[in-house]
Scaffold this active site. Sequence first.
Site, short mmCIF file in Angstrom:
data_model
loop_
_atom_site.label_atom_id
_atom_site.label_comp_id
_atom_site.label_asym_id
_atom_site.label_seq_id
_atom_site.Cartn_x
_atom_site.Cartn_y
_atom_site.Cartn_z
N ARG A 144 -21.91 -8.78 17.77
CA ARG A 144 -22.57 -9.81 16.99
C ARG A 144 -21.77 -11.16 16.97
NH1 ARG A 144 -23.99 -7.13 12.29
NH2 ARG A 144 -26.07 -6.38 13.33
N HIS A 182 -17.82 0.11 21.15
CA HIS A 182 -16.89 -0.33 20.26
C HIS A 182 -15.48 0.26 20.18
CE1 HIS A 182 -15.64 -0.95 15.79
NE2 HIS A 182 -15.97 -2.26 16.14
#
Length: 701
Positions: free
Chosen positions: A415, A445
């Site tokens: 993001r 991640h």
Amino acid sequence: MSKWTQQQTQTQAKTMYINRDLSWIEFNRRVLEEAQDGSTPLLERIKFLSIVSTNLDEFMSVRVAGITDQLKAGYAKKDFTGYTPEGLLRRIMKRTGKMVQEQYKTFRELSRALAKEGIIFTDNADLTPNQKKLMDHYFHDYVFPVLTPMAVDQSRPFPLVHSLNLYLAVTLLREGDAPDEEPYFAIVQVPSNLPRLIKVPARANSVKQEFVLLEDLIETHIRTMFAGYVPISVDPFRLTRNADLTLDEEGAEDLLEEIEKELKRRRWGSPVRLEVQKGFHPYALDMLKEEFEIGENVFEIDGPIDLSYLMKLSASLPDFDHLRYPRLEPAYPYELEEADDLFEALRRQDVLVYHPYESFDVVCDFIEQAAGDPDVMAIKMTLYRVSGNSTIVSALARAAEAGKQVTAVVELKARFDEERNIAWARQLEKAGCHVVYGLVGLKTHAKILLVVRQEQDGLRRYVHVGTGNYNDNTARLYTDVGLFTSNPVIGEDASVLFNEMTGYSAPHDWQAFGVAPADMKTKLLGLIAREAENAAAGRPARIIAKMNSLSNQEMVDKLYEASRAGVPIELIVRGVCCLKPGVPGYSETISVRSVVDRFLEHSRIFYFENGGDPEVWLSSSDWMTRNLTRRIELMCPVLDPRLKETVIRILRLSLTDNVKARILTPNGQYVRGTAEEPAAPLRSQFEAQRIVTWKRPNDSA
């Protein structure tokens, strides 16, 4: 379910859990407290005040935007903490409104303190005639050419207002019109590609540094853009839009192109928050509220809108080092400081690196050596957030151009870093790297780097796993732990993990790793359950977990079970925590603390006593639903006994911090360390600067 049972369940939810978003607000309040702390250097306090603003921007554009979408869709179901979207939004707006008021009260106090140090935020009216003349020249030479006044009337519809950009609402009358005539309306975007804070040429014989805001300078010259009209009000405002990406990954033929399209759509995201400066003209405010359909989510700001510009101010004053923390010079890890060949050193021993106290240069050096080593066959790594001028990306490109097999798993959906990651992906592809965008529906991640090298006794794998991103900028600002190892078991797991991320591979029975979404949650729940069994059997039991956020209900409930079994549980949770500690019958053996200090606490470390044979894990994952079920995450054991002891020492520091630690109370509030803490002040981040001393073999402390 009976009505009584429903009421009991709802009461229990509000009693046993803290709402995630309300907990986040408490975290941002702790950041604000750092700006209010008189023992913190002045320019560092300004920096914290800026962080409060940027934190709140992301919270509004993502979390509040999501709750607003639920309301629009008619969703009224309560979450596991007992809140409906409507009730939660009402509380969020009330609490953030109070926080913003407190933030600007702090801003005024800090402005006065800066003025005493010779750093002055001034108004055009207070400048000397010579200063005004120089600022007039600056406006006409650099500002006026890029300004575009945009009128709003029957023939000119309301222009697109970009999210988180500053604008001026200009209310005008035509020259000669009566004061009661309906005014005209226009907006002017404050250019985001010009400095927000403009340094004014110094007064004669003065060493003071004066600054004016760009929007104030534009307001002073506003008539130059509206000949024949009289401005009756010029008011700054800023709109926050929904910034969450909604991707159809399964239907997208090219994920990169789909994200690029969605980034463009973000400009038209639904309005979430409108910030207006105090004293905003009523006619202009009505125009904005009608256009944006913003309802009651209007924040009246008593000061400059968007204090994020203070971050650059804090960094742009070279003669004021006495108002900052002393400069930290990261040490090169002692185990590798004399090594000409990092591979040879890592064959002898595993190496733990604690950033920012130890230099991230060692990671860059490792990748650069791998890129230039003719015996290296392959380099594989994940990239989530990368710095703007990444030496790592450059080294990967060189390695690919030299004919090595280079694979980069680039997360395009990180993001607010989507555009940068798209650019890196294209650069790597151009150099010949295999670029993979991860698995459909999952963010990648995990933080892992694998180097495969041909050696005399065959192929050997070298692995780096970390708790933070491969980003040399944030490595100077965040506390993170990285592990270098040539352990063959970890190396085999690393190879399988990359195969799963880049190809088709059945779920794996991991030898060392825990991997989300496959089995990490199951493994963690099992480790917690084992501690509960040990406690019940009278064996040594203990859990210490350090993370950024704890919000997954199943994890919270499992910790409650372990507490009821008598397991001592110490949680170090920087931000969101939905667990309530110290509640009789549920969490009496659980403590929760948050450390907010100079560096952003970012490492995820898990400790399990295991009946007297402790296990220590490093992880990329927080205990949040998104991390455990919707992301590829990794936790890796620290196997070397000496390194394990170093990690335990890091945890122990956080647990004994009585200067910057806040303790979570059962009512959801945070308080400073209690009288039960050690009497002597202990500040964990300052003490951690001795990390290199701890790690040397002759350290007996």
